[in-house]
Enzyme design. Structure first.
Site, short mmCIF file in Angstrom:
data_model
loop_
_atom_site.label_atom_id
_atom_site.label_comp_id
_atom_site.label_asym_id
_atom_site.label_seq_id
_atom_site.Cartn_x
_atom_site.Cartn_y
_atom_site.Cartn_z
CG HIS A 58 36.67 48.15 77.87
ND1 HIS A 58 35.63 48.52 77.04
CD2 HIS A 58 37.76 48.08 77.07
CE1 HIS A 58 36.08 48.69 75.81
NE2 HIS A 58 37.38 48.42 75.80
CG HIS A 60 37.09 44.31 73.22
ND1 HIS A 60 35.98 45.05 72.84
CD2 HIS A 60 38.04 45.22 73.57
CE1 HIS A 60 36.27 46.34 72.95
NE2 HIS A 60 37.50 46.46 73.40
CD GLN A 63 40.45 42.76 71.59
OE1 GLN A 63 41.16 43.15 72.50
NE2 GLN A 63 39.86 43.59 70.74
NE ARG A 84 42.64 48.68 63.37
CZ ARG A 84 41.94 49.63 62.74
NH1 ARG A 84 41.03 50.32 63.42
NH2 ARG A 84 42.14 49.92 61.48
CE1 TYR A 123 36.20 44.33 67.30
CE2 TYR A 123 36.04 45.21 69.53
CZ TYR A 123 36.80 44.66 68.50
OH TYR A 123 38.14 44.47 68.69
CG HIS A 209 34.83 50.66 67.90
ND1 HIS A 209 35.90 51.44 67.54
CD2 HIS A 209 35.35 49.50 68.35
CE1 HIS A 209 37.03 50.77 67.76
NE2 HIS A 209 36.71 49.59 68.25
NE ARG A 212 39.77 54.10 64.96
CZ ARG A 212 40.07 53.70 66.20
NH1 ARG A 212 40.51 54.57 67.08
NH2 ARG A 212 39.90 52.45 66.55
CD GLU A 242 43.19 52.03 72.86
OE1 GLU A 242 42.15 51.98 72.18
OE2 GLU A 242 43.79 51.02 73.26
CG HIS A 277 41.37 53.17 76.23
ND1 HIS A 277 41.86 52.13 77.01
CD2 HIS A 277 40.79 52.58 75.14
CE1 HIS A 277 41.60 50.98 76.41
NE2 HIS A 277 40.95 51.21 75.28
CG ASP A 328 40.78 46.89 76.21
OD1 ASP A 328 40.06 46.39 75.33
OD2 ASP A 328 41.47 47.91 76.00
#
Ligand code: ZN
Length: 461
Positions: A58, A60, A63, A84, A123, A209, A212, A242, A277, A328
């Site tokens: 996992h 991203h 980040q 976020r 994403y 994702h 949500r 999460e 998660h 992550d």
């Protein structure tokens, strides 16, 4: 292609520890033969302790740029949601060259930590103003290029992101680079399907994702599209449960269902699915998720950094649940630290020790490594996780001359790597039999770092 051989002084095989192990490799670095107590003198044995490399399921990549930059207290209570906001600020700035430079550096760091496979849950899709690039998969293709440059195997998991909240709420402006409807998303998948087939070390899956960001109808449509491409067993990764706010919002929207419960009740979950998660579950959800075979993709250092909560690893493993680990947000890029944090979270909660060891007399480090190898390989659909015929020669070699490992061998070396020495113990790494980290240096380390430094300067000036 001629056969190649690798030899290790000590290696972890599916049958247990063995010494003087010779691996014979065939095309694309696949292991054809394993010989323990090998008298083969045609190849010099590498010192140290060879283990299957640990998949990092996992990531991203973007980040990585902000690791450590959200550690200053804000005016109110800091939370995942305030973090976020900082992350969205960075995500809005990156161009394709920036993302590629950051991802390549990150993948070098992963290799040096003993991971040879990355699951890129990507994403960022569009230009900073939200307009699609001419090539709809531009930014995910840059991650593939980064993987090729660094020499890491990759499972591409382009993210399906359509909404800003449960029940198809409109996205917020900070999410404009992420958003696609099904037809635009399927175009991204088509591009990646083609590109992925050209690289034998890449695989393709999808990452809705979270609950949500998608609806049941949209996700069903996209899975059908994936099936039409013939990718009926492609992995499906989704962030789930999460945060407690996410659980509360899900309960309110669905009329009483929690996120993991909603997935279990609405999709036919299996080991094709990886719940990232899955922190907040009832005892019943924990049992049901384990039984369904859905892999728990755990990111313990990120979960600790974001204050997410504690995954019920003890009961999930007792129910024979499968786990995998990922870095992550990349606050730490280290399978050793993530496995350590996973174990420590249980110890702190229950005021106990060796919480996740397989049983009396069993090494906790060995138990955790075995689990992360098995679940990681499965959730990445990559032929890795064991030094055995039919698997790819993806190998990490621990340095038994490192101070943390002096006097250790076999399982005790794994415990000292995971609970004490960490990344500094990883000396050599092979991907498909290629020696990409030699004596703690990546073979293209300087050039890749130079590009990364220039990208960081561009983005922070
Ligand atoms: Zn994530």
């Amino acid at each position: 292609m001629e056969q190649r051989k690798l030899k290790f002084a000590s290696a972890l095989l599916p049958t247990g520890w063995a010494s003087d192990v010779t691996l014979t490799l065939g095309p694309q670095g696949m292991i054809e033969k394993v010989e323990a107590q090998s008298a083969d003198k045609t190849v010099k044995a590498l010192k140290g302790i060879a283990i299957p490399a640990v998949p990092n399921v996992h990531s991203h990549a973007h980040q990585r740029l902000m690791a450590g930059l959200a550690e200053v207290a804000g005016p109110g209570a800091d939370s995942f949601w305030t973090w976020r906001e900082v992350m969205y600020g960075f995500a809005l700035k990156l161009g394709p060259d920036d993302l590629q430079a950051v991802a390549t550096q990150l993948y070098v760091e992963m290799l040096k930590s003993g991971s040879t496979v990355v699951g890129e849950f990507q994403y960022l899709h569009h230009q900073p103003d939200g307009t699609p690039y001419q090539e709809p998969a531009e930014l995910t293709l840059r991650c593939l290029k980064a993987a090729e440059e660094a020499g890491i195997a990759i499972t591409l998991l382009p993210t399906l992101y359509a909404y800003g909240g449960f029940g198809g709420q409109p996205p917020v402006t900070g999410q404009r680079r992420f958003i696609n409807d099904s037809s635009r998303y399927l175009k991204i998948l088509e591009s990646l399907d083609k590109a992925s087939k050209a690289n034998p070390q890449s695989r393709l899956g999808i990452s809705p994702h979270s609950l949500r960001a998608v609806t049941k109808g949209l996700l069903t449509e996209v899975i059908a599209g994936l099936d039409r491409m013939g990718r009926t067993s492609a992995p499906i990764h989704i962030h789930v449960a999460e945060q407690t706010k996410e659980v509360d919002d899900c309960l309110a929207w669905s009329g009483g269902k929690r996120p993991v419960e909603y997935l279990l009740d609405n999709f036919s979950l299996s080991s094709r699915w990886c719940g990232i998660h899955a922190t907040h579950m009832t005892a019943d959800e924990t049992q049901r998720m384990a039984k369904a075979g859905m892999i728990a993709g755990l990111c313990p250092t990120t979960e600790a950094n974001l204050g997410d909560g504690i995954f019920p690893a003890d009961s999930f493993l007792k129910a024979k649940g499968a786990i995998a680990i990922g870095s992550d947000s990349h606050i730490s890029v280290s399978p050793a630290e993530d496995l350590r944090q996973l174990e420590y979270s249980q110890r702190l909660r229950d005021r106990t020790r060796n919480a996740l060891a397989a049983g009396p007399g069993q090494s906790t480090g060995r138990t955790l490594l075995d689990l992360a190898l098995k679940g990681g390989a499965k959730s990445m659909t990559q032929p890795v996780g064991a030094l055995a015929p039919g698997f790819r020669a993806d190998i990490a070699v621990l340095d038994d001359e490192h101070p943390a490992l002096i006097g250790r061998s076999e399982d005790s070396a794994l415990d000292s790597w995971i609970f004490s020495g960490g990344n500094a113990c990883v000396r050599d790494v092979f991907v498909a039999g290629q020696h990409v980290v030699e004596d703690r240096r990546h073979i293209k380390e300087e050039a890749i770092f130079k590009n990364f430094r220039a990208a960081v300067k561009r983005l922070t000036d």
